[in-house]
Design an enzyme around this catalytic site. Structure first.
Site, short mmCIF file in Angstrom:
data_model
loop_
_atom_site.label_atom_id
_atom_site.label_comp_id
_atom_site.label_asym_id
_atom_site.label_seq_id
_atom_site.Cartn_x
_atom_site.Cartn_y
_atom_site.Cartn_z
N ALA A 8 84.41 -31.43 149.35
CA ALA A 8 83.28 -30.81 148.66
C ALA A 8 82.61 -31.75 147.68
O ALA A 8 83.27 -32.53 147.00
CB ALA A 8 83.77 -29.58 147.90
N CYS A 9 81.28 -31.65 147.62
CA CYS A 9 80.54 -32.34 146.57
C CYS A 9 79.42 -31.41 146.10
O CYS A 9 79.22 -30.34 146.66
CB CYS A 9 79.99 -33.68 147.02
SG CYS A 9 78.57 -33.62 148.12
N GLY A 10 78.70 -31.82 145.08
CA GLY A 10 77.68 -30.97 144.49
C GLY A 10 76.69 -30.43 145.50
O GLY A 10 76.42 -29.23 145.56
N ILE A 41 80.29 -27.60 146.72
CA ILE A 41 81.29 -27.13 145.77
C ILE A 41 81.19 -25.61 145.62
O ILE A 41 82.18 -24.92 145.46
CB ILE A 41 81.17 -27.87 144.42
CG1 ILE A 41 82.50 -27.92 143.71
CG2 ILE A 41 80.12 -27.30 143.52
CD1 ILE A 41 83.37 -29.04 144.15
N THR A 57 84.46 -34.41 145.20
CA THR A 57 83.88 -35.60 144.59
C THR A 57 83.47 -35.33 143.15
O THR A 57 83.01 -36.22 142.45
CB THR A 57 82.65 -36.08 145.37
OG1 THR A 57 81.66 -35.05 145.34
CG2 THR A 57 83.00 -36.43 146.80
#
Length: 93
Positions: A8-10, A41, A57
Site C-alpha cells: 500500500a501507498c498513499g 492505504i 510505503t
C-alpha cells in the site's frame, strides 16, 4: 499454502509499484507462494481479511488485524536486507 501480501501507498501508484516488484522478486527467490496486491492505504482496512501481511510505503493511519511493515528501506535503499528478512519471517510462519 499461498500467502497474500498487501502493498500500500498513499495513491496506490508510484512508490507501491517499486515495492511490489521488490516483494514479488523476494518471495519468488525464497520460494514463498504468494499473491502481491497493490492498493491505496485507504483500501487496506477493507482488504486485510484473508491477507497475511501489509507492506506500506507510508505510515499506516491505524492498526490492523494482520502484521505490517513500513517499506521505507525499499525507497531509500538503506536497510533493504533487514526488511527482506522481516517480510520472509512473517510469511514463513
Amino acid at each position: 499454502m499461498k500467502k497474500t501480501v498487501l502493498v500500500a501507498c498513499g495513491a496506490g501508484i508510484a512508490t507501491s509499484t517499486v515495492v511490489c516488484d521488490r516483494v514479488e522478486n523476494l518471495l519468488k527467490d525464497n520460494n514463498i507462494p504468494a499473491e502481491v496486491v497493490q492498493c491505496k492505504i485507504s483500501e487496506v482496512a477493507s482488504r486485510q481479511e484473508g491477507a497475511d501481511l501489509i507492506v506500506s510505503t507510508t505510515i499506516l493511519p491505524t492498526t490492523y488485524t494482520i502484521p505490517s511493515e513500513i517499506a521505507t528501506a525499499y525507497i531509500t535503499g538503506i536497510g533493504m536486507e533487514a526488511l527482506d528478512q522481516k517480510i520472509i519471517n512473517h510469511l514463513k510462519n
